[in-house]
Scaffold this motif. Sequence first.
Motif, PDB file in Angstrom:
ATOM      1  N   LEU A 118     -16.281   2.618   6.100  1.00  0.00           N
ATOM      2  CA  LEU A 118     -16.208   2.632   4.642  1.00  0.00           C
ATOM      3  C   LEU A 118     -15.472   3.878   4.156  1.00  0.00           C
ATOM      4  O   LEU A 118     -14.721   3.816   3.175  1.00  0.00           O
ATOM      5  N   THR A 119     -15.647   4.992   4.845  1.00  0.00           N
ATOM      6  CA  THR A 119     -14.910   6.212   4.507  1.00  0.00           C
ATOM      7  C   THR A 119     -13.415   6.004   4.722  1.00  0.00           C
ATOM      8  O   THR A 119     -12.588   6.442   3.911  1.00  0.00           O
ATOM      9  N   ASN A 120     -13.058   5.336   5.818  1.00  0.00           N
ATOM     10  CA  ASN A 120     -11.646   5.040   6.073  1.00  0.00           C
ATOM     11  C   ASN A 120     -11.063   4.139   4.999  1.00  0.00           C
ATOM     12  O   ASN A 120      -9.913   4.324   4.570  1.00  0.00           O
ATOM     13  N   GLU A 121     -11.843   3.165   4.550  1.00  0.00           N
ATOM     14  CA  GLU A 121     -11.367   2.264   3.492  1.00  0.00           C
ATOM     15  C   GLU A 121     -11.164   3.034   2.190  1.00  0.00           C
ATOM     16  O   GLU A 121     -10.174   2.814   1.481  1.00  0.00           O
ATOM     17  N   ALA A 122     -12.080   3.940   1.872  1.00  0.00           N
ATOM     18  CA  ALA A 122     -11.932   4.747   0.660  1.00  0.00           C
ATOM     19  C   ALA A 122     -10.682   5.631   0.744  1.00  0.00           C
ATOM     20  O   ALA A 122      -9.957   5.801  -0.246  1.00  0.00           O
ATOM     21  N   THR A 123     -10.422   6.169   1.925  1.00  0.00           N
ATOM     22  CA  THR A 123      -9.227   6.986   2.123  1.00  0.00           C
ATOM     23  C   THR A 123      -7.961   6.166   1.939  1.00  0.00           C
ATOM     24  O   THR A 123      -7.008   6.601   1.280  1.00  0.00           O
ATOM     25  N   SER A 124      -7.940   4.970   2.502  1.00  0.00           N
ATOM     26  CA  SER A 124      -6.772   4.094   2.366  1.00  0.00           C
ATOM     27  C   SER A 124      -6.547   3.707   0.908  1.00  0.00           C
ATOM     28  O   SER A 124      -5.402   3.682   0.434  1.00  0.00           O
ATOM     29  N   LEU A 125      -7.630   3.404   0.213  1.00  0.00           N
ATOM     30  CA  LEU A 125      -7.493   3.008  -1.189  1.00  0.00           C
ATOM     31  C   LEU A 125      -6.985   4.168  -2.039  1.00  0.00           C
ATOM     32  O   LEU A 125      -6.170   3.968  -2.950  1.00  0.00           O
ATOM     33  N   LEU A 126      -7.448   5.373  -1.738  1.00  0.00           N
ATOM     34  CA  LEU A 126      -6.980   6.541  -2.483  1.00  0.00           C
ATOM     35  C   LEU A 126      -5.475   6.714  -2.318  1.00  0.00           C
ATOM     36  O   LEU A 126      -4.762   6.975  -3.295  1.00  0.00           O
ATOM     37  N   LYS A 127      -4.984   6.548  -1.100  1.00  0.00           N
ATOM     38  CA  LYS A 127      -3.537   6.661  -0.867  1.00  0.00           C
ATOM     39  C   LYS A 127      -2.790   5.503  -1.530  1.00  0.00           C
ATOM     40  O   LYS A 127      -1.722   5.700  -2.123  1.00  0.00           O
ATOM     41  N   ASN A 128      -3.342   4.299  -1.436  1.00  0.00           N
ATOM     42  CA  ASN A 128      -2.673   3.132  -2.016  1.00  0.00           C
ATOM     43  C   ASN A 128      -2.689   3.126  -3.539  1.00  0.00           C
ATOM     44  O   ASN A 128      -1.922   2.390  -4.159  1.00  0.00           O
ATOM     45  N   SER A 129      -3.561   3.953  -4.136  1.00  0.00           N
ATOM     46  CA  SER A 129      -3.607   4.003  -5.600  1.00  0.00           C
ATOM     47  C   SER A 129      -2.291   4.509  -6.184  1.00  0.00           C
ATOM     48  O   SER A 129      -2.023   4.317  -7.373  1.00  0.00           O
ATOM     49  N   SER A 130      -1.453   5.131  -5.351  1.00  0.00           N
ATOM     50  CA  SER A 130      -0.148   5.592  -5.835  1.00  0.00           C
ATOM     51  C   SER A 130       0.736   4.423  -6.266  1.00  0.00           C
ATOM     52  O   SER A 130       1.674   4.602  -7.054  1.00  0.00           O
ATOM     53  N   LEU A 131       0.422   3.212  -5.785  1.00  0.00           N
ATOM     54  CA  LEU A 131       1.241   2.042  -6.123  1.00  0.00           C
ATOM     55  C   LEU A 131       1.122   1.650  -7.587  1.00  0.00           C
ATOM     56  O   LEU A 131       2.013   0.982  -8.125  1.00  0.00           O
ATOM     57  N   ILE A 132       0.034   2.050  -8.240  1.00  0.00           N
ATOM     58  CA  ILE A 132      -0.158   1.617  -9.620  1.00  0.00           C
ATOM     59  C   ILE A 132       0.843   2.279 -10.568  1.00  0.00           C
ATOM     60  O   ILE A 132       0.938   1.892 -11.737  1.00  0.00           O
ATOM     61  N   SER A 133       1.591   3.237 -10.070  1.00  0.00           N
ATOM     62  CA  SER A 133       2.612   3.865 -10.917  1.00  0.00           C
ATOM     63  C   SER A 133       3.684   2.862 -11.330  1.00  0.00           C
ATOM     64  O   SER A 133       4.355   3.056 -12.351  1.00  0.00           O
ATOM     65  N   VAL A 134       3.840   1.760 -10.568  1.00  0.00           N
ATOM     66  CA  VAL A 134       4.889   0.784 -10.872  1.00  0.00           C
ATOM     67  C   VAL A 134       4.609   0.024 -12.158  1.00  0.00           C
ATOM     68  O   VAL A 134       5.527  -0.580 -12.723  1.00  0.00           O
ATOM     69  N   ILE A 135       3.352   0.006 -12.622  1.00  0.00           N
ATOM     70  CA  ILE A 135       3.054  -0.682 -13.887  1.00  0.00           C
ATOM     71  C   ILE A 135       2.787   0.316 -15.015  1.00  0.00           C
ATOM     72  O   ILE A 135       2.231  -0.037 -16.054  1.00  0.00           O
ATOM     73  N   GLY A 136       3.175   1.561 -14.772  1.00  0.00           N
ATOM     74  CA  GLY A 136       3.142   2.543 -15.852  1.00  0.00           C
ATOM     75  C   GLY A 136       1.857   3.328 -15.998  1.00  0.00           C
ATOM     76  O   GLY A 136       1.670   4.015 -17.009  1.00  0.00           O
ATOM     77  N   VAL A 137       0.969   3.249 -15.017  1.00  0.00           N
ATOM     78  CA  VAL A 137      -0.265   4.043 -15.079  1.00  0.00           C
ATOM     79  C   VAL A 137       0.042   5.454 -14.575  1.00  0.00           C
ATOM     80  O   VAL A 137       0.600   5.629 -13.489  1.00  0.00           O
TER      81      VAL A 137
END
Length: 224
Positions: free
Chosen positions: A149-168
């Motif tokens: 679960l810690t690994n999943e949280a780490t991956s999601l934190l890194k992947n959150s950078s993708l939301i910049s494509v919709i202007g967040v």
Amino acid sequence: MATFFTLLGQHWDAFLAGAVFSVTLSFTAIACGVLVGLILAFGLLSENRLIRYASNIYRSIWRGTPLLIQLLIIFYFLPHVGIELPPLGAACLALSMNTAAFQAEIYRGGLIAIPAGHTEAARMLGMTPFQIRKNILLPQMFRTVLPSLTNEATSLLKNSSLISVIGVTELLRTGQQVVSTTYRPLEVYLIIALTYLVMTVSLGLLGRALERRLSKSERVSHGI
């Protein structure tokens, strides 16, 4: 190097705000994904074929397609069916639904690892299915799956950078805005990379600290 520290000193508040936003959004998505992930995990192990089939479809779709595509579909498709979400709402929904599928598989593995005798003993004591899940299965499962679960949280934190494509405006988009005014992409993106590194390493250390605490609590409860 001087330019690096100059940029960091001039824009540290913007980078800090972006980092805090990224962490907050990621943990919100993880928290929302826990409930859906647990429901899916039990659905994947259900004796009801229809529930098991539906859970498998959800897991396959969200684990088998890129997060960026999921994000864009949610952002552009929902308005066509009358659901208006701001960019932040669409981002949170996409991240939550994505992590729920991955968490479901993590929880499923944790549930399978629990000896069947524990459930059988609880049934013999007259516990209801809800009580068995709440008091027997879930506590043992979370101790088992915490590293994953810690690994999943780490991956999601890194992947959150993708939301910049919709202007967040999270950490990466903050960096893009700084680049547009300073014209120093190398230094700015290096700052962002180091910021992500600090956040992910900190998250890993937090996860290991929780593991040690849970292990210590378990040894105490068993009188070791």
